[in-house]
Design an enzyme around this catalytic site. Structure first.
Site, mmCIF file in Angstrom:
data_model
loop_
_atom_site.group_PDB
_atom_site.id
_atom_site.type_symbol
_atom_site.label_atom_id
_atom_site.label_comp_id
_atom_site.label_asym_id
_atom_site.label_seq_id
_atom_site.Cartn_x
_atom_site.Cartn_y
_atom_site.Cartn_z
ATOM 1 N N GLU A 127 35.762 26.958 49.168
ATOM 2 C CA GLU A 127 34.623 26.383 49.877
ATOM 3 C C GLU A 127 33.394 26.427 48.987
ATOM 4 O O GLU A 127 33.015 27.495 48.501
ATOM 5 C CB GLU A 127 34.333 27.177 51.156
ATOM 6 C CG GLU A 127 35.396 27.015 52.207
ATOM 7 C CD GLU A 127 35.174 27.920 53.414
ATOM 8 O OE1 GLU A 127 35.906 27.731 54.410
ATOM 9 O OE2 GLU A 127 34.288 28.794 53.371
ATOM 10 N N ARG A 178 26.969 28.981 46.896
ATOM 11 C CA ARG A 178 27.925 30.026 46.533
ATOM 12 C C ARG A 178 29.319 29.502 46.837
ATOM 13 O O ARG A 178 29.473 28.485 47.503
ATOM 14 C CB ARG A 178 27.665 31.312 47.301
ATOM 15 C CG ARG A 178 27.941 31.189 48.789
ATOM 16 C CD ARG A 178 27.630 32.479 49.530
ATOM 17 N NE ARG A 178 28.553 33.548 49.183
ATOM 18 C CZ ARG A 178 29.619 33.883 49.917
ATOM 19 N NH1 ARG A 178 29.883 33.224 51.028
ATOM 20 N NH2 ARG A 178 30.411 34.868 49.560
ATOM 21 N N TYR A 209 33.562 41.002 46.996
ATOM 22 C CA TYR A 209 32.435 40.303 47.613
ATOM 23 C C TYR A 209 31.172 40.460 46.805
ATOM 24 O O TYR A 209 30.895 41.525 46.256
ATOM 25 C CB TYR A 209 32.101 40.914 48.975
ATOM 26 C CG TYR A 209 33.051 40.634 50.062
ATOM 27 C CD1 TYR A 209 33.418 39.338 50.365
ATOM 28 C CD2 TYR A 209 33.543 41.675 50.826
ATOM 29 C CE1 TYR A 209 34.271 39.100 51.404
ATOM 30 C CE2 TYR A 209 34.396 41.439 51.871
ATOM 31 C CZ TYR A 209 34.773 40.146 52.162
ATOM 32 O OH TYR A 209 35.605 39.916 53.185
ATOM 33 N N ASN A 257 33.226 30.428 48.429
ATOM 34 C CA ASN A 257 34.113 31.334 49.130
ATOM 35 C C ASN A 257 35.522 30.774 48.944
ATOM 36 O O ASN A 257 35.683 29.630 48.512
ATOM 37 C CB ASN A 257 33.727 31.433 50.599
ATOM 38 C CG ASN A 257 34.317 32.680 51.236
ATOM 39 O OD1 ASN A 257 34.940 33.510 50.574
ATOM 40 N ND2 ASN A 257 34.127 32.795 52.545
#
Lengths: 321, 346
Positions: free
Chosen positions: B265, B223, B37, B225
Site C-alpha cells: 500500500e 509511507r 514498524y 505498508n
C-alpha cells in the site's frame, strides 16, 4: 520528518488605514499565480526584515477563503511590543516584496455544529471575518457578538452589519454596552458551538461562564496568539548544533535560534500549536513558560520549552537542538 | 479497452497480471533485509519519470479493471462508501484535488474545464463526460467523494480534525487489507488503530498523530505498508472473509509462486484546504511471487524479511500459516549474497 510547505513569495498590493490603530494589508503572489484556498480561522506567518532583524509574526487571514487572488490581514499597532506591528504599520508599503507561510488553521470551525456562535473582542474579529464568509457560502447558521472600545475603533463594524444584518451584534465599551453572556448562552439551540477570540480576560470569561452553565468543553473553542514577550537577555547553548549565543531582550528564543543559523520547526510562533517544542537538557535557573501548550506538570518539570514565547533567567540553559 | 489498460479481473478467473513495465515500477517496500514498524513518513514529492511517484495520483495499466471491480463491490455492498453529513465539504476538496491533479498530470486521459463554479470533467479511459456545479451535489450522480473515487484507484478515507484528534468520518473502501469502513466510521485515530499489535507500546501512534495534526496544506507525506494476499483479490474485506479467508488453506508448494501475492500500500496524507480535513489515500499494488522473483535483489530480500519477521506481525498480517511454504519457495532464490540498501533493483 518535515512539515515544511513551500513559502509564498508575495508583493504588498494594498495598505488601508482602517482606523487610528489598525491597518489592513493585501498580498498577492509575485508570480501572479493563485493563492491556496484556506479554511476560515487560518493564519499565516508574515516574515519581515526589520532593518536586519528577522521577524515572523502570525496573523489571522480575514479575506474570503475562496478569494485566490490575494490574502488580507489586519494588524493592530502595539506601541509597547517588540516591534513587529510597528514595522508593519510604519514600513510596509504597496509594492514591497514579502514572504508568507502557507495557511495553517489552529482555530477551525466544528463542521458538526448546528450553529456557530462567535464572540470577538477588538482585533480578535479577524478570523471571524473569514469564517462568516465561509459559513455563509455553505448556507450555515451563525451569529457574531463583537465587542469594541468605541465606534471610532470598531474595525469593520459597518461593513459586517451591512452585509450580515441582524446576525451581527456590536457592543461599545465607551457606551457601557456589554455582551449579556448568560442570557445569550441560555438561548442557544442544541448543537451550538461557541468560538471566542479576543483579549485573555474575555477568553477566560467565556470559558468559565459556559462551563458553569454546563456547556461541554468541546463545544467551546478559543484562539489566543501570544506575542513573544520582551524580557531580560539570557544565554543559551544548543547541544546538537554546538552553538552558544545570547537572546536579546526584544528577541524570542526561537528567533535567536534561527539567527544562529539553526533550523527549528514552528507553525504558530504564538505558544499555541506545540510544533517548536524543544527538549531541555540542562536548566540551572528558571524557565518563564509563556505558552499554552505544555501542561502545568511539564512546565514544573523544566524538561521542555516552547522557544517561540518562553524565556529563561539563570545560570545555564542547554537545549537539544 | 485501449492498449494503455489491461482487460483483467480481480475475482473469479483472476486474470490480473503485471506487465514487465509494471514489475519494474512495482513499489517494493523493503529498503533493507529486515522489517519492523516505523512511522517512516517522507514528503510526497514527485519522483522519477515512470515511477509510481511521478505524479500525485498514479494511474497505471490496472486502472480501468480496478474501477470495474470497485463498481461491482459497491453494487454488492453500498456501505463500502459512506460520508457523515458534515464531511461533504471535505469530499469537494478531494474531488478538486484529484481532478486538478489528473488533468495536469495526464492531459491525454483527463480534462477539467472551469468557468467559475461550472465545471466540465472528461475522463477518457472510463468514457465519462460530466458537466456539474462545483459545491452543488445535486448536479452529480453521486456525492462528491463517491463520484471521484469511483474514478480513482485506491481506497480513500477522510478524517475530520477536532479536539486534538482525527476522526474517520467518510471513505471509499473496496481494496482493503482486512478492515472495514462500516465498522470504523466515527472512530478516533487511536481507536481505529487499536487492532495493530506492538506499535502502540512503541509510541508510534502518539508520534504519528502529533505529526498529522500539524500536517500542512501543500506538503503531503507518504509511507508504505504491506501484507500478503492469496490470489489477486482487491476486496479482502472482513465483510467477505468467508469468501476469501479459506483460500489460505489451499496453498501448495506447486501453487504458491503463482497464487501468493505481496500486497503493498502506498499511503499518502494530504491536508485539504476548505474543510481542514485530512485525506488518506491507500493505494494497493499487487505482485505475484513469480513476478517478484524476476528481480533477484527483491527475491533475496523478501526471503530474509519473511524469515525474520516476529510471529505477532505475521499473525496480524495474516500469513503465519503459510510462512513455511513461502520460505521454501523463496529460499531457492536466495543465494546468501549481500543486497544493496534501498528499494531499487540492482
Amino acid at each position: 520528518m518535515s512539515v515544511g510547505a513551500p513559502k509564498i513569495p508575495v508583493v504588498v498590493a494594498e495598505v488601508v488605514e482602517v482606523n487610528e490603530l489598525i491597518k489592513r494589508f493585501r498580498f498577492v503572489r509575485r508570480d501572479g499565480a493563485a493563492m491556496p484556498i484556506f479554511s476560515g480561522g487560518s493564519h499565516v506567518v508574515v516574515e519581515m526584515d526589520d532593518h536586519g532583524t528577522r521577524r515572523m509574526n502570525p496573523y489571522s487571514l480575514m479575506s474570503h477563503p475562496a478569494d485566490t487572488m490575494g490574502y488580507e490581514i489586519s494588524v493592530r499597532r502595539d506601541e509597547v511590543g517588540r516591534g513587529g506591528s510597528l514595522y508593519m504599520h510604519n514600513h510596509v508599503k504597496p509594492g514591497m516584496e514579502m514572504v508568507l507561510s502557507q495557511p495553517v488553521n489552529l482555530f477551525p470551525l466544528d463542521a458538526r455544529a448546528k450553529k456557530h456562535l462567535m464572540i470577538a473582542g477588538g482585533i480578535g474579529i479577524t478570523p471571524f471575518v473569514a469564517q462568516m464568509a465561509q459559513v455563509e457560502t455553505m448556507g450555515g447558521r451563525f451569529e457574531l457578538h463583537y465587542s469594541v472600545r468605541s465606534p471610532a475603533l470598531g474595525a469593520y463594524v459597518d461593513r459586517l452589519q451591512q452585509h450580515y444584518g441582524p446576525r451581527v451584534h456590536v457592543y461599545f465599551d465607551e457606551l457601557r454596552q456589554q455582551i449579556d453572556l448568560k442570557t445569550l448562552l441560555k438561548s442557544q439551540p442544541l448543537g451550538t458551538h461557541i468560538y471566542v477570540c479576543g483579549p485573555k480576560g474575555m477568553i477566560g470569561w467565556v470559558h468559565a461562564t459556559a462551563k458553569a452553565m454546563g456547556w461541554p468543553d468541546r463545544a467551546v473553542h478559543s484562539e489566543e496568539f501570544l506575542a513573544p514577550p520582551v524580557g531580560l537577555a539570557f544565554d543559551v547553548q544548543l547541544a546538537a548544533s554546538g552553538k552558544s549565543f545570547t537572546v536579546q531582550p526584544n528577541q524570542s528564543l526561537l528567533e535567536a535560534i534561527e539567527a544562529a543559523g539553526v533550523e527549528a520547526p514552528y507553525l504558530c510562533r504564538g505558544g499555541a500549536c506545540g510544533q517548536c517544542e524543544t527538549e531541555v537538557l540542562r536548566c540551572d535557573g528558571h524557565i518563564e513558560h509563556n505558552d499554552h501548550w505544555l501542561t502545568d506538570d511539564q512546565k514544573a518539570a523544566n524538561t521542555k520549552i516552547m522557544p517561540c514565547v518562553s524565556r529563561f533567567r539563570g545560570a545555564a540553559l542547554i537545549l537539544d537542538r | 479497452m485501449s492498449l494503455d489498460f489491461n482487460d483483467e479481473t480481480f475475482r473469479g478467473d483472476y486474470t490480473f497480471k503485471n506487465s514487465a513495465k509494471a514489475i519494474k515500477r512495482f513499489p517494493f517496500p523493503f529498503p533493507e533485509d529486515s522489517y519492523m514498524y516505523s512511522v517512516n513518513m517522507e514528503p510526497h514529492v514527485p519522483g522519477p519519470v515512470g515511477s509510481i511517484f511521478e505524479h500525485m495520483f498514479d494511474v497505471d495499466e490496472h486502472y480501468v479493471a480496478e474501477m470495474r471491480d470497485r463498481a461491482q463491490v459497491l453494487a454488492d455492498d453500498p456501505l463500502r462508501c459512506q460520508s457523515l453529513p458534515h464531511m461533504e465539504l471535505a469530499g469537494w476538496d478531494l474531488l478538486e484535488l484529484i481532478m486538478e491533479s489528473k488533468a495536469r498530470d495526464y492531459p491525454h486521459w483527463f480534462e477539467l474545464h472551469k468557468d467559475g463554479n461550472n465545471w466540465h470533467w472528461i475522463n477518457k479511459p472510463l468514457q465519462i463526460e460530466q458537466r456539474f456545479t462545483f459545491m452543488d451535489a445535486s448536479t452529480l450522480p453521486y456525492g462528491p467523494l463517491e463520484y471521484i473515487t469511483r474514478q480513482t484507484q485506491g481506497d480513500f478515507t477522510l478524517q475530520d480534525q477536532r479536539d486534538d484528534d482525527l476522526w474517520i468520518e467518510a471513505g471509499m473502501v473496496t481494496t482493503q487489507a482486512d478492515w472495514s469502513l462500516d465498522f470504523d466510521i466515527g472512530m478516533s485515530f487511536k481507536q481505529w488503530h487499536a487492532p495493530v499489535p506492538l506499535a502502540g507500546q512503541m509510541g508510534i501512534f502518539d508520534r504519528a498523530l502529533k505529526f498529522l495534526l500539524k500536517l500542512q496544506h501543500g506538503a503531503p507525506v507518504r509511507r508504505f505498508n504491506w501484507t500478503m494476499t492469496v490470489d489477486p483479490l482487491l476486496d479482502t474485506s472482513p465483510e467477505n472473509y468467508p469468501k476469501w479467508g479459506p483460500s489460505k488453506t489451499t496453498m501448495t508448494p506447486e501453487t504458491i509462486g503463482h497464487r501468493q501475492h505481496l500486497r503493498v500500500e502506498l499511503q499518502t496524507l494530504h491536508r485539504l484546504p476548505r474543510s481542514n480535513a485530512i485525506v488518506f489515500p491507500i493505494r494497493c499494488y499487487l505482485i505475484r511471487f513469480e513476478e517478484l522473483v524476476t528481480v533477484p535483489k527483491w527475491a533475496r530480500r523478501l526471503h530474509r524479511v519473511v524469515r525474520d519477521i516476529p510471529d505477532e506481525l505475521a499473525t496480524y498480517k495474516g500469513f503465519l500459516r503459510n510462512k513455511p511454504l513461502m520460505l521454501d519457495y523463496l529460499a531457492q532464490f536466495d543465494d546468501g549474497q549481500p543486497t544493496s540498501l534501498g528499494f531499487a533493483p540492482d
